[in-house]
Design a protein around this motif. Structure first.
Motif, PDB file in Angstrom:
ATOM      1  N   THR A  63       1.643   7.875   4.585  1.00 56.50           N
ATOM      2  CA  THR A  63       0.258   7.509   4.860  1.00 56.50           C
ATOM      3  C   THR A  63      -0.096   6.219   4.133  1.00 56.50           C
ATOM      4  O   THR A  63       0.443   5.941   3.050  1.00 56.50           O
ATOM      5  CB  THR A  63      -0.690   8.648   4.423  1.00 56.50           C
ATOM      6  OG1 THR A  63      -2.017   8.385   4.885  1.00 56.50           O
ATOM      7  CG2 THR A  63      -0.705   8.802   2.923  1.00 56.50           C
ATOM      8  N   PRO A  64      -0.969   5.371   4.706  1.00 58.34           N
ATOM      9  CA  PRO A  64      -1.342   4.121   4.023  1.00 58.34           C
ATOM     10  C   PRO A  64      -1.898   4.379   2.629  1.00 58.34           C
ATOM     11  O   PRO A  64      -2.626   5.348   2.409  1.00 58.34           O
ATOM     12  CB  PRO A  64      -2.426   3.540   4.941  1.00 58.34           C
ATOM     13  CG  PRO A  64      -2.154   4.130   6.282  1.00 58.34           C
ATOM     14  CD  PRO A  64      -1.632   5.508   6.012  1.00 58.34           C
ATOM     15  N   LYS A  65      -1.558   3.513   1.719  1.00 58.87           N
ATOM     16  CA  LYS A  65      -2.033   3.617   0.333  1.00 58.87           C
ATOM     17  C   LYS A  65      -2.865   2.369   0.043  1.00 58.87           C
ATOM     18  O   LYS A  65      -2.329   1.279  -0.117  1.00 58.87           O
ATOM     19  CB  LYS A  65      -0.857   3.787  -0.610  1.00 58.87           C
ATOM     20  CG  LYS A  65      -0.089   5.094  -0.345  1.00 58.87           C
ATOM     21  CD  LYS A  65       1.147   5.244  -1.186  1.00 58.87           C
ATOM     22  CE  LYS A  65       1.798   6.600  -0.935  1.00 58.87           C
ATOM     23  NZ  LYS A  65       2.224   6.785   0.464  1.00 58.87           N
ATOM     24  N   VAL A  66      -4.185   2.601  -0.020  1.00 58.68           N
ATOM     25  CA  VAL A  66      -5.120   1.481  -0.041  1.00 58.68           C
ATOM     26  C   VAL A  66      -6.205   1.713  -1.083  1.00 58.68           C
ATOM     27  O   VAL A  66      -6.806   2.790  -1.139  1.00 58.68           O
ATOM     28  CB  VAL A  66      -5.781   1.295   1.345  1.00 58.68           C
ATOM     29  CG1 VAL A  66      -6.672   0.049   1.342  1.00 58.68           C
ATOM     30  CG2 VAL A  66      -4.738   1.197   2.445  1.00 58.68           C
ATOM     31  N   PHE A  67      -6.440   0.700  -1.890  1.00 57.06           N
ATOM     32  CA  PHE A  67      -7.556   0.682  -2.835  1.00 57.06           C
ATOM     33  C   PHE A  67      -8.525  -0.390  -2.357  1.00 57.06           C
ATOM     34  O   PHE A  67      -8.130  -1.549  -2.162  1.00 57.06           O
ATOM     35  CB  PHE A  67      -7.057   0.360  -4.248  1.00 57.06           C
ATOM     36  CG  PHE A  67      -8.117   0.389  -5.314  1.00 57.06           C
ATOM     37  CD1 PHE A  67      -8.174   1.437  -6.227  1.00 57.06           C
ATOM     38  CD2 PHE A  67      -9.050  -0.647  -5.438  1.00 57.06           C
ATOM     39  CE1 PHE A  67      -9.145   1.460  -7.236  1.00 57.06           C
ATOM     40  CE2 PHE A  67     -10.022  -0.632  -6.431  1.00 57.06           C
ATOM     41  CZ  PHE A  67     -10.063   0.427  -7.324  1.00 57.06           C
ATOM     42  N   ILE A  68      -9.786  -0.015  -2.174  1.00 56.42           N
ATOM     43  CA  ILE A  68     -10.800  -0.971  -1.745  1.00 56.42           C
ATOM     44  C   ILE A  68     -11.916  -1.019  -2.783  1.00 56.42           C
ATOM     45  O   ILE A  68     -12.522   0.005  -3.103  1.00 56.42           O
ATOM     46  CB  ILE A  68     -11.393  -0.590  -0.378  1.00 56.42           C
ATOM     47  CG1 ILE A  68     -10.296  -0.552   0.690  1.00 56.42           C
ATOM     48  CG2 ILE A  68     -12.491  -1.587   0.022  1.00 56.42           C
ATOM     49  CD1 ILE A  68     -10.777  -0.057   2.040  1.00 56.42           C
ATOM     50  N   GLY A  69     -12.169  -2.197  -3.297  1.00 59.76           N
ATOM     51  CA  GLY A  69     -13.314  -2.406  -4.163  1.00 59.76           C
ATOM     52  C   GLY A  69     -14.457  -2.977  -3.339  1.00 59.76           C
ATOM     53  O   GLY A  69     -14.269  -3.969  -2.626  1.00 59.76           O
ATOM     54  N   GLY A  79       4.299  -1.561  -1.050  1.00 57.04           N
ATOM     55  CA  GLY A  79       3.534  -1.173   0.116  1.00 57.04           C
ATOM     56  C   GLY A  79       2.103  -0.778  -0.175  1.00 57.04           C
ATOM     57  O   GLY A  79       1.425  -0.209   0.687  1.00 57.04           O
ATOM     58  N   PHE A  80       1.620  -1.090  -1.376  1.00 57.07           N
ATOM     59  CA  PHE A  80       0.252  -0.733  -1.755  1.00 57.07           C
ATOM     60  C   PHE A  80      -0.688  -1.904  -1.437  1.00 57.07           C
ATOM     61  O   PHE A  80      -0.349  -3.062  -1.681  1.00 57.07           O
ATOM     62  CB  PHE A  80       0.163  -0.412  -3.246  1.00 57.07           C
ATOM     63  CG  PHE A  80       1.117   0.645  -3.721  1.00 57.07           C
ATOM     64  CD1 PHE A  80       1.651   1.589  -2.845  1.00 57.07           C
ATOM     65  CD2 PHE A  80       1.485   0.714  -5.061  1.00 57.07           C
ATOM     66  CE1 PHE A  80       2.524   2.570  -3.287  1.00 57.07           C
ATOM     67  CE2 PHE A  80       2.367   1.680  -5.509  1.00 57.07           C
ATOM     68  CZ  PHE A  80       2.889   2.606  -4.624  1.00 57.07           C
TER      69      PHE A  80
END
Length: 242
Positions: A134-140, A180-181
Motif C-alpha cells: 500500500t502507498p506510504k505517504v506523509f502529508i503536511g 518508496g516513501f
C-alpha cells in the motif's frame, strides 16, 4: 478493539478538526482505510458514530505523539498514511511587532516543530514495519508563508512552524524516496498562487476548503508516480498550473 483485529490500510490524522481533518478522514474512509482521528480533546461518541478511531494527542508534545502512534498501532495496525494537519497562530500583543510575543509563547510554537520531527520519526518506523505494498505517504498541511514574500509580520510564529515543515518535507522526500516513501508539503493557494481567502464568511476560501484538501490529498496518495513534495492546489482541489 482487540489487537488480533488488524487492518492493513490504516491512516492517522494528527490535528483533526471539522474542516480539513474531517473531510480528509471521510475521504480516506470511503477509499477503504481505517482512520485514526487525532485531536487534543476528541469527541469520542461522534467519531465512533462516523466510524473513525478517536485518538487523544497533543501535537505540541513529542511524548504525546509517540503515545498516539503506539495507540494506533495497537488498535488498528501500522499507519501507511499520516496527515499532519497542525499549525497554531500566536497573535503578538502588538499586532505588527512580531517580537512582542513572549519567549514562553514562542517556545510553544517551537514545541510544535519538535513534535513534527518526532511524528516523522514515528511515521518512518511505521512505514518500515508495514510490509504491504500500500502507498506510504506523509502529508503536511502547508500554507504559503514559507515561500511567499512580504507576509504580515504578525505571522512570525506560524510562519516558523510552516517553514520547519516545508524544510522537513523537502529533506524527507529526497532522503526516503529510494524506500518508496512519499513526503509532501501540500498547500491550498488562491487563484494567483498566493494565500487563500482567510475571511471565515467567504463563500470560497480556507475556512470551507475541506473538500479541496480531501481531493488534493487523495490525488497525492493515489498517484502512480510521486508528485512534487511542494504541492500547491486550488480551491477545486486540482494542482496549481504555473
Amino acid at each position: 478493539m482487540s489487537t488480533s483485529t488488524i487492518f492493513h490500510r490504516v491512516a492517522f490524522i494528527i490535528g483533526g478538526g471539522s474542516n480539513v481533518g474531517m473531510h480528509v478522514a471521510q475521504k480516506l474512509k470511503t477509499e477503504g482505510y481505517r482512520v485514526a482521528f487525532g485531536s487534543r480533546n476528541p469527541d469520542i461518541a461522534t467519531l465512533e458514530q462516523k466510524e473513525l478511531f478517536p485518538v487523544s494527542v497533543d501535537a505540541s508534545n513529542p511524548e504525546s505523539i509517540k503515545s498516539a502512534f503506539d495507540l494506533v498501532r495497537t488498535n488498528l495496525g501500522e499507519p501507511s498514511i499520516v496527515v499532519h494537519n497542525v499549525g497554531i497562530h500566536f497573535q503578538p500583543p502588538v499586532r505588527n511587532d512580531p517580537f512582542s510575543v513572549s519567549s514562553d509563547t514562542f517556545a510553544k510554537s517551537c514545541n510544535i516543530q519538535l513534535a513534527l520531527f518526532v511524528a516523522v520519526q514515528e511515521t518512518l518506523a511505521s512505514f518500515r514495519s508495514d510490509k504491504s505494498t500500500t502507498p506510504k505517504v506523509f502529508i503536511g498541511t502547508g500554507n504559503g508563508l514559507p515561500f511567499l514574500k512580504n507576509m504580515p509580520p504578525f505571522f512570525l510564529a506560524l510562519a516558523s512552524q510552516k517553514a520547519t515543515m516545508y524544510t522537513m518535507m523537502d529533506y524527507a522526500s529526497r532522503a526516503y524516496a529510494p524506500e518508496g516513501f512519499r513526503f509532501h508539503y501540500a498547500t491550498l493557494v488562491g487563484p494567483d498562487g498566493g494565500l487563500p481567502n482567510l475571511d471565515p464568511s467567504a463563500e470560497v476560501g480556507f475556512y470551507n476548503s475541506g473538500p479541496a484538501h480531501a481531493k488534493a490529498f487523495w490525488n497525492l496518495i493515489s498517484a502512480d508516480v510521486a508528485k512534487s513534495w511542494d504541492y500547491r492546489f486550488t480551491y477545486a482541489g486540482e494542482p496549481l498550473m504555473t
